[in-house]
Design a protein around this motif. Structure first.
Motif, mmCIF file in Angstrom:
data_model
loop_
_atom_site.group_PDB
_atom_site.id
_atom_site.type_symbol
_atom_site.label_atom_id
_atom_site.label_comp_id
_atom_site.label_asym_id
_atom_site.label_seq_id
_atom_site.Cartn_x
_atom_site.Cartn_y
_atom_site.Cartn_z
ATOM 1 N N LEU A 19 0.835 -1.207 0.000
ATOM 2 C CA LEU A 19 0.000 0.000 0.000
ATOM 3 C C LEU A 19 0.866 1.252 0.000
ATOM 4 C CD1 LEU A 19 -2.778 -1.094 2.517
ATOM 5 C CD2 LEU A 19 -3.122 -0.567 0.098
ATOM 6 N N ALA A 20 1.921 1.243 0.788
ATOM 7 C CA ALA A 20 2.830 2.385 0.823
ATOM 8 C C ALA A 20 3.458 2.605 -0.553
ATOM 9 C CB ALA A 20 3.915 2.165 1.874
ATOM 10 N N HIS A 21 3.737 1.509 -1.245
ATOM 11 C CA HIS A 21 4.350 1.584 -2.574
ATOM 12 C C HIS A 21 3.443 2.299 -3.573
ATOM 13 C CE1 HIS A 21 7.266 0.304 -5.611
ATOM 14 N NE2 HIS A 21 6.237 0.026 -6.399
ATOM 15 N N VAL A 22 2.120 2.154 -3.393
ATOM 16 C CA VAL A 22 1.178 2.825 -4.312
ATOM 17 C C VAL A 22 0.677 4.151 -3.745
ATOM 18 C CG1 VAL A 22 0.478 0.652 -5.360
ATOM 19 C CG2 VAL A 22 -0.857 1.551 -3.442
ATOM 20 N N GLY A 23 1.311 4.599 -2.655
ATOM 21 C CA GLY A 23 0.994 5.912 -2.105
ATOM 22 C C GLY A 23 -0.186 5.967 -1.163
ATOM 23 N N ALA A 24 -0.576 4.818 -0.604
ATOM 24 C CA ALA A 24 -1.718 4.775 0.309
ATOM 25 C C ALA A 24 -1.249 4.599 1.750
ATOM 26 C CB ALA A 24 -2.658 3.639 -0.071
ATOM 27 N N GLU A 25 -1.828 5.351 2.650
ATOM 28 C CA GLU A 25 -1.504 5.224 4.067
ATOM 29 C C GLU A 25 -2.340 4.120 4.689
ATOM 30 O OE1 GLU A 25 -1.729 8.791 6.302
ATOM 31 O OE2 GLU A 25 -0.538 9.959 4.900
ATOM 32 N N SER A 26 -1.716 3.352 5.577
ATOM 33 C CA SER A 26 -2.445 2.274 6.238
ATOM 34 C C SER A 26 -1.929 2.080 7.655
ATOM 35 C CB SER A 26 -2.316 0.965 5.450
ATOM 36 O OG SER A 26 -0.966 0.526 5.425
ATOM 37 N N VAL A 27 -2.716 1.384 8.449
ATOM 38 C CA VAL A 27 -2.323 1.051 9.815
ATOM 39 C C VAL A 27 -2.782 -0.370 10.111
ATOM 40 C CG1 VAL A 27 -4.452 2.046 10.766
ATOM 41 C CG2 VAL A 27 -2.452 1.760 12.245
ATOM 42 N N ILE A 28 -1.925 -1.140 10.768
ATOM 43 C CA ILE A 28 -2.276 -2.500 11.178
ATOM 44 C C ILE A 28 -2.902 -2.413 12.565
ATOM 45 C CG2 ILE A 28 -1.377 -4.796 11.704
ATOM 46 C CD1 ILE A 28 0.931 -4.180 9.739
ATOM 47 N N THR A 29 -4.151 -2.857 12.688
ATOM 48 C CA THR A 29 -4.873 -2.629 13.933
ATOM 49 C C THR A 29 -5.971 -3.675 14.160
ATOM 50 O OG1 THR A 29 -6.256 -1.016 15.125
ATOM 51 C CG2 THR A 29 -6.443 -1.045 12.729
ATOM 52 N N ALA A 30 -6.315 -3.891 15.417
ATOM 53 C CA ALA A 30 -7.428 -4.764 15.773
ATOM 54 C C ALA A 30 -8.686 -3.948 16.080
ATOM 55 C CB ALA A 30 -7.062 -5.628 16.980
ATOM 56 N N ASP A 31 -8.618 -2.641 15.844
ATOM 57 C CA ASP A 31 -9.775 -1.763 16.046
ATOM 58 C C ASP A 31 -10.067 -1.026 14.742
ATOM 59 O OD1 ASP A 31 -11.705 0.057 16.769
ATOM 60 O OD2 ASP A 31 -10.639 0.816 18.533
ATOM 61 N N VAL A 32 -11.100 -1.483 14.041
ATOM 62 C CA VAL A 32 -11.427 -0.895 12.730
ATOM 63 C C VAL A 32 -12.721 -0.090 12.785
ATOM 64 C CG1 VAL A 32 -10.218 -2.758 11.530
ATOM 65 C CG2 VAL A 32 -12.686 -2.963 11.923
ATOM 66 N N ARG A 33 -13.161 0.254 13.998
ATOM 67 C CA ARG A 33 -14.464 0.923 14.137
ATOM 68 C C ARG A 33 -14.507 2.303 13.506
ATOM 69 N NH1 ARG A 33 -14.975 -0.857 20.388
ATOM 70 N NH2 ARG A 33 -12.748 -0.488 20.127
ATOM 71 N N ASP A 34 -13.370 2.978 13.413
ATOM 72 C CA ASP A 34 -13.345 4.315 12.811
ATOM 73 C C ASP A 34 -12.659 4.328 11.447
ATOM 74 O OD1 ASP A 34 -14.609 5.488 15.037
ATOM 75 O OD2 ASP A 34 -12.704 5.579 16.111
ATOM 76 N N ALA A 35 -12.386 3.154 10.899
ATOM 77 C CA ALA A 35 -11.658 3.073 9.636
ATOM 78 C C ALA A 35 -12.518 3.541 8.467
ATOM 79 C CB ALA A 35 -11.208 1.634 9.384
ATOM 80 N N SER A 36 -11.877 4.232 7.528
ATOM 81 C CA SER A 36 -12.589 4.668 6.326
ATOM 82 C C SER A 36 -12.546 3.592 5.242
ATOM 83 C CB SER A 36 -11.969 5.962 5.796
ATOM 84 O OG SER A 36 -10.585 5.801 5.571
ATOM 85 N N ALA A 37 -11.662 2.622 5.403
ATOM 86 C CA ALA A 37 -11.579 1.460 4.521
ATOM 87 C C ALA A 37 -10.836 0.360 5.272
ATOM 88 C CB ALA A 37 -10.858 1.804 3.226
ATOM 89 N N ILE A 38 -11.138 -0.889 4.946
ATOM 90 C CA ILE A 38 -10.566 -2.024 5.682
ATOM 91 C C ILE A 38 -10.056 -3.081 4.722
ATOM 92 C CG2 ILE A 38 -11.043 -3.873 7.345
ATOM 93 C CD1 ILE A 38 -13.445 -2.093 8.307
ATOM 94 N N ILE A 39 -8.872 -3.611 5.003
ATOM 95 C CA ILE A 39 -8.373 -4.790 4.294
ATOM 96 C C ILE A 39 -8.310 -5.935 5.294
ATOM 97 C CG2 ILE A 39 -6.385 -5.854 3.170
ATOM 98 C CD1 ILE A 39 -5.816 -3.253 1.788
ATOM 99 N N LEU A 40 -8.904 -7.053 4.913
ATOM 100 C CA LEU A 40 -8.894 -8.259 5.744
ATOM 101 C C LEU A 40 -7.977 -9.284 5.070
ATOM 102 C CD1 LEU A 40 -10.005 -9.958 8.114
ATOM 103 C CD2 LEU A 40 -11.908 -10.619 6.613
ATOM 104 N N PRO A 41 -6.706 -9.367 5.522
ATOM 105 C CA PRO A 41 -5.789 -10.346 4.939
ATOM 106 C C PRO A 41 -6.022 -11.712 5.591
ATOM 107 C CG PRO A 41 -4.646 -9.096 6.618
ATOM 108 C CD PRO A 41 -6.071 -8.592 6.598
ATOM 109 N N GLY A 42 -5.277 -12.704 5.148
ATOM 110 C CA GLY A 42 -5.434 -14.000 5.798
ATOM 111 C C GLY A 42 -4.571 -15.072 5.181
ATOM 112 N N VAL A 43 -3.914 -15.839 6.047
ATOM 113 C CA VAL A 43 -3.160 -17.021 5.643
ATOM 114 C C VAL A 43 -3.387 -18.066 6.726
ATOM 115 C CG1 VAL A 43 -0.871 -18.004 5.268
ATOM 116 C CG2 VAL A 43 -1.378 -15.717 4.404
#
Length: 201
Positions: A19-43
């Motif tokens: 995301l940083a590479h494409v110019g997008a700011e992100s934060v890794i968090t367990a609290d997404v209640r105020d997020a304007s967008a969410i990515i749910l990864p998984g392995v």
């Protein structure tokens, strides 16, 4: 700011770096209640992932935020978790955000690991600029079976034709790893970031 859901499973740092590479700011968090967008990864395994989402409080948050119209992108196992249930291991209920189930990929050789061409069956904000098909890096043994065919955006083939990209309103997902899929994968993440930015502008 895009929230990368942190429930202890998934390559969160790789997604953050992409995301940083494409110019997008992100934060890794367990609290997404105020997020304007969410990515749910998984392995990993579906039942364990659902237990972790429950323990972290993310299960309820994800369902609520998706229902509120917040853009959500599921990646790999994160895509599968969006559906109603999976038959993996002992089986488990999913988030139920998208109608459909997850069952074993019908192929003589599993897991499916490697680059696979994904053909797009309809237009989507997520796949804008990618043409009619693009190759992405997949790692999975299970496949999503959407109940509504109109949710399907792209399919691949490995033993059977399987669903690789879905989109329903603000909820979208990819079975592959865009963060590991070179230029086209980065374009998809850039598209998601642009969509998220447009909705909060």
């Amino acid at each position: 700011m895009i929230a990368i859901a942190d429930y202890g499973m998934g390559n969160r740092r790789s997604v953050e770096k992409a995301l940083a590479h494409v110019g997008a700011e992100s934060v890794i968090t367990a609290d997404v209640r105020d997020a304007s967008a969410i990515i749910l990864p998984g392995v990993g395994a579906f039942p364990e992932a659902m237990r972790n989402l429950e323990r972290s409080g993310l299960r309820e948050q994800l369902v609520e935020r998706a229902a509120a119209g917040v853009p959500v992108l599921g990646i790999c196992l994160g895509m599968q978790l969006l559906f109603e249930s999976s038959s993996e291991h002992e089986g488990a209920e999913g988030l139920g955000i998208l109608p459909g189930v997850v069952t074993k990929l019908e192929s003589p050789r599993l897991p499916h690991i490697g680059w696979n061409l994904v053909s797009f069956s309809r237009a989507s904000a997520l796949t804008e600029g990618l043409g009619e098909a693009a190759a992405f890096y997949h790692v999975h043994s299970f496949a999503c079976r959407p109940a509504d065919a109109s949710d399907v955006v792209g399919t691949g083939e490995y033993g059977e034709r399987f669903v690789s990209v879905v989109e329903r309103d603000n909820v979208m997902a990819a079975q592959f790893h865009p963060e590991k899929s070179s230029t086209d994968g980065l374009q998809m993440l850039k598209n998601f970031a642009a969509l998220a930015a447009a909705l909060v502008a």
